[in-house]
Design a protein around this motif. Structure first.
Motif, PDB file in Angstrom:
ATOM      1  N   ILE A  20     115.395  46.463   5.621  1.00 16.03           N
ATOM      2  CA  ILE A  20     114.499  47.618   5.461  1.00 16.03           C
ATOM      3  C   ILE A  20     113.269  47.433   6.335  1.00 16.03           C
ATOM      4  O   ILE A  20     112.845  48.356   7.056  1.00 16.03           O
ATOM      5  N   PHE A  21     112.703  46.245   6.305  1.00 17.45           N
ATOM      6  CA  PHE A  21     111.523  45.946   7.118  1.00 17.45           C
ATOM      7  C   PHE A  21     111.834  46.087   8.609  1.00 17.45           C
ATOM      8  O   PHE A  21     111.075  46.707   9.362  1.00 17.45           O
ATOM      9  N   ILE A  22     112.970  45.537   9.041  1.00 18.68           N
ATOM     10  CA  ILE A  22     113.355  45.598  10.456  1.00 18.68           C
ATOM     11  C   ILE A  22     113.580  47.042  10.900  1.00 18.68           C
ATOM     12  O   ILE A  22     113.119  47.469  11.961  1.00 18.68           O
ATOM     13  N   VAL A  23     114.299  47.797  10.069  1.00 18.93           N
ATOM     14  CA  VAL A  23     114.619  49.186  10.411  1.00 18.93           C
ATOM     15  C   VAL A  23     113.354  50.041  10.487  1.00 18.93           C
ATOM     16  O   VAL A  23     113.219  50.897  11.370  1.00 18.93           O
ATOM     17  N   MET A  24     112.418  49.817   9.571  1.00 19.41           N
ATOM     18  CA  MET A  24     111.158  50.558   9.617  1.00 19.41           C
ATOM     19  C   MET A  24     110.405  50.262  10.910  1.00 19.41           C
ATOM     20  O   MET A  24     109.873  51.171  11.558  1.00 19.41           O
ATOM     21  N   LEU A  25     110.363  49.003  11.303  1.00 20.49           N
ATOM     22  CA  LEU A  25     109.690  48.633  12.553  1.00 20.49           C
ATOM     23  C   LEU A  25     110.406  49.235  13.761  1.00 20.49           C
ATOM     24  O   LEU A  25     109.753  49.728  14.701  1.00 20.49           O
ATOM     25  N   LEU A  26     111.750  49.198  13.749  1.00 18.40           N
ATOM     26  CA  LEU A  26     112.504  49.778  14.859  1.00 18.40           C
ATOM     27  C   LEU A  26     112.267  51.287  14.955  1.00 18.40           C
ATOM     28  O   LEU A  26     112.168  51.837  16.057  1.00 18.40           O
ATOM     29  N   GLY A  27     112.201  51.943  13.801  1.00 19.24           N
ATOM     30  CA  GLY A  27     111.937  53.377  13.801  1.00 19.24           C
ATOM     31  C   GLY A  27     110.578  53.704  14.373  1.00 19.24           C
ATOM     32  O   GLY A  27     110.424  54.616  15.199  1.00 19.24           O
ATOM     33  N   LEU A  28     109.558  52.950  13.953  1.00 16.55           N
ATOM     34  CA  LEU A  28     108.206  53.162  14.488  1.00 16.55           C
ATOM     35  C   LEU A  28     108.155  52.855  15.981  1.00 16.55           C
ATOM     36  O   LEU A  28     107.492  53.564  16.754  1.00 16.55           O
ATOM     37  N   ILE A 215     119.820  54.057   7.405  1.00 15.30           N
ATOM     38  CA  ILE A 215     119.881  55.165   8.374  1.00 15.30           C
ATOM     39  C   ILE A 215     118.776  56.178   8.091  1.00 15.30           C
ATOM     40  O   ILE A 215     118.091  56.654   9.005  1.00 15.30           O
ATOM     41  N   VAL A 216     118.608  56.519   6.810  1.00 21.16           N
ATOM     42  CA  VAL A 216     117.552  57.467   6.422  1.00 21.16           C
ATOM     43  C   VAL A 216     116.170  56.939   6.823  1.00 21.16           C
ATOM     44  O   VAL A 216     115.350  57.666   7.395  1.00 21.16           O
ATOM     45  N   LEU A 217     115.921  55.667   6.515  1.00 17.44           N
ATOM     46  CA  LEU A 217     114.622  55.072   6.858  1.00 17.44           C
ATOM     47  C   LEU A 217     114.382  55.090   8.356  1.00 17.44           C
ATOM     48  O   LEU A 217     113.272  55.404   8.822  1.00 17.44           O
ATOM     49  N   PHE A 218     115.407  54.743   9.143  1.00 18.17           N
ATOM     50  CA  PHE A 218     115.242  54.742  10.602  1.00 18.17           C
ATOM     51  C   PHE A 218     114.929  56.141  11.114  1.00 18.17           C
ATOM     52  O   PHE A 218     114.035  56.328  11.947  1.00 18.17           O
ATOM     53  N   LEU A 219     115.652  57.136  10.624  1.00 17.67           N
ATOM     54  CA  LEU A 219     115.432  58.510  11.060  1.00 17.67           C
ATOM     55  C   LEU A 219     114.020  58.982  10.722  1.00 17.67           C
ATOM     56  O   LEU A 219     113.329  59.594  11.545  1.00 17.67           O
ATOM     57  N   ILE A 220     113.592  58.686   9.500  1.00 19.90           N
ATOM     58  CA  ILE A 220     112.274  59.149   9.061  1.00 19.90           C
ATOM     59  C   ILE A 220     111.164  58.431   9.815  1.00 19.90           C
ATOM     60  O   ILE A 220     110.195  59.054  10.266  1.00 19.90           O
ATOM     61  N   MET A 221     111.292  57.110   9.977  1.00 18.67           N
ATOM     62  CA  MET A 221     110.253  56.355  10.665  1.00 18.67           C
ATOM     63  C   MET A 221     110.259  56.609  12.167  1.00 18.67           C
ATOM     64  O   MET A 221     109.295  56.287  12.858  1.00 18.67           O
ATOM     65  N   SER A 222     111.332  57.217  12.700  1.00 17.95           N
ATOM     66  CA  SER A 222     111.412  57.541  14.130  1.00 17.95           C
ATOM     67  C   SER A 222     110.826  58.910  14.454  1.00 17.95           C
ATOM     68  O   SER A 222     110.733  59.277  15.630  1.00 17.95           O
ATOM     69  N   LEU A 223     110.457  59.663  13.439  1.00 19.20           N
ATOM     70  CA  LEU A 223     109.946  61.016  13.682  1.00 19.20           C
ATOM     71  C   LEU A 223     108.693  60.986  14.555  1.00 19.20           C
ATOM     72  O   LEU A 223     107.854  60.095  14.443  1.00 19.20           O
ATOM     73  N   ASP A 224     108.576  61.977  15.402  1.00 15.79           N
ATOM     74  CA  ASP A 224     107.421  62.025  16.310  1.00 15.79           C
ATOM     75  C   ASP A 224     106.103  62.224  15.568  1.00 15.79           C
ATOM     76  O   ASP A 224     105.027  62.046  16.139  1.00 15.79           O
ATOM     77  N   ALA A 225     106.180  62.570  14.295  1.00 17.09           N
ATOM     78  CA  ALA A 225     104.957  62.743  13.502  1.00 17.09           C
ATOM     79  C   ALA A 225     104.355  61.419  13.058  1.00 17.09           C
ATOM     80  O   ALA A 225     103.267  61.382  12.491  1.00 17.09           O
TER      81      ALA A 225
END
Length: 332
Positions: A20-28, A215-225
């Motif tokens: 979860i931590f890794i995916v959040m960082l990758l999304g950001l 997948i959900v976390l990555f998508l949300i943390m990747s948002l341009d917002a």
């Protein structure tokens, strides 16, 4: 192919917190380096379904019938989950997040959606009463369908410009539909392949749900917002402080309120009230708020709750088991 999928899902389940931590960082990082992605309700809804549907395959609503054998534990769990928990979160929101209303909304979502499959897992690991834990899960899920549309607008005050009926429509999509489909799927598997086969495949469904969560976390943390989150890293610390206090209060209060119960039942109540349904909270955020910085703030709090919930549950499980073993040795 099936073995390959099972290996992946097992790995995801066993290392979910760090992933979860890794995916959040990758999304950001994706948002910061490549400009992020635009919100797509279809993709996010599909990922949310992958997250929620498999977890409901493992849930038996029939477990609610256990309430007739354990009325007092179920009543206490309802009081903690639907009165004490929201009250604690509301007070902490006023103390720590009053200037960040959407972060406060994230804390409220954590508090308003109790229990998950992990409730049963932690109860079993701690040698608690699994039947009571499963009954608490089933009762709480049914009550959430009723309580969330009523309590969320009330506790969110003026920041959530939706009606209870709007929230209930989202609950139909996020809870009732996948719950019904999951129940049908479980019954079909058992009817065609047998109960033992289903029990062997239960970890696969949990792993698929965890994969959907990533997948959900990555998508949300990747948002341009989400560029605001990168520019204001202190928001993470600001979110963690009330979450730590919330979980500490929940574990301490539930332990105090179950002090006179048999150990196995007390453990079921503690984990049935202190462990929250974080994946479901994320699934509700997406259709409710859509794509904007405000939804990212809500998601941030709910996602960070994973990092607080798992260590608290792990520590409590070890403490409870050690305390029980010490008590048994002193009495022998």
């Amino acid at each position: 192919m099936n073995n390959y999928i099972e290996k992946i899902t097992t790995f995801v389940s066993n290392h979910l917190t760090i992933l979860i931590f890794i995916v959040m960082l990758l999304g950001l990082a994706n948002g910061y380096i490549y400009g992020g992605i635009s919100f797509n309700i279809g993709i996010c809804a599909a990922a949310s379904f992958l997250m929620i549907y498999p977890m409901f395959i493992n849930l038996k609503i029939e477990d609610i019938t256990e309430i007739k054998f354990h009325k007092l534990p179920i009543i206490i769990s309802i009081i903690i989950n639907f009165l004490i928990s929201p009250l604690i979160a509301y007070i902490l929101g006023l103390l720590f997040l009053n200037d960040e209303p959407f972060m406060k909304l994230g804390l409220m979502l954590v508090a308003l959606i109790p229990t998950s499959g992990m409730t049963a897992t932690w109860t079993e690991r701690s040698k608690g009463n699994l039947k009571v834990a499963l009954a608490i899960i089933a009762v709480s899920l049914i009550l959430v369908i009723i309580s969330l549309p009523l309590l969320l607008p009330l506790l969110a005050e003026n920041i959530l410009e939706v009606t209870p009926w709007f929230i209930f429509q989202r609950i139909i999509l996020v809870i009732i539909f996948p719950l019904t489909l999951g129940d049908i799927t479980r019954r079909l598997i058992i009817a065609k392949r047998g109960l033992e086969y289903f029990k062997k495949k239960k970890p696969l469904f949990s792993g698929l749900s965890s994969t959907g969560l990533l997948i959900v976390l990555f998508l949300i943390m990747s948002l341009d917002a989400n560029t605001m989150l990168i520019n204001h890293p202190l928001l993470t610390i600001k979110s963690l402080i009330p979450l730590i206090f919330y979980y500490a209060a929940m574990f301490i209060l539930s332990t105090a309120l179950t002090y006179k119960f048999d150990y196995s039942i007390a453990i079921a109540i503690v984990f049935g009230t202190s462990v929250r349904y974080l994946a479901l909270a994320l699934g509700i955020v997406i259709p409710l708020l859509g794509n904007n910085t405000n939804s990212s703030l809500v998601v941030l709090v709910v996602a960070l709750a994973f990092f607080v919930q798992v260590p608290f549950a792990s520590f409590y499980s070890r403490w409870a088991v050690n305390k029980k073993m010490t008590s048994l040795k002193s009495n022998s």
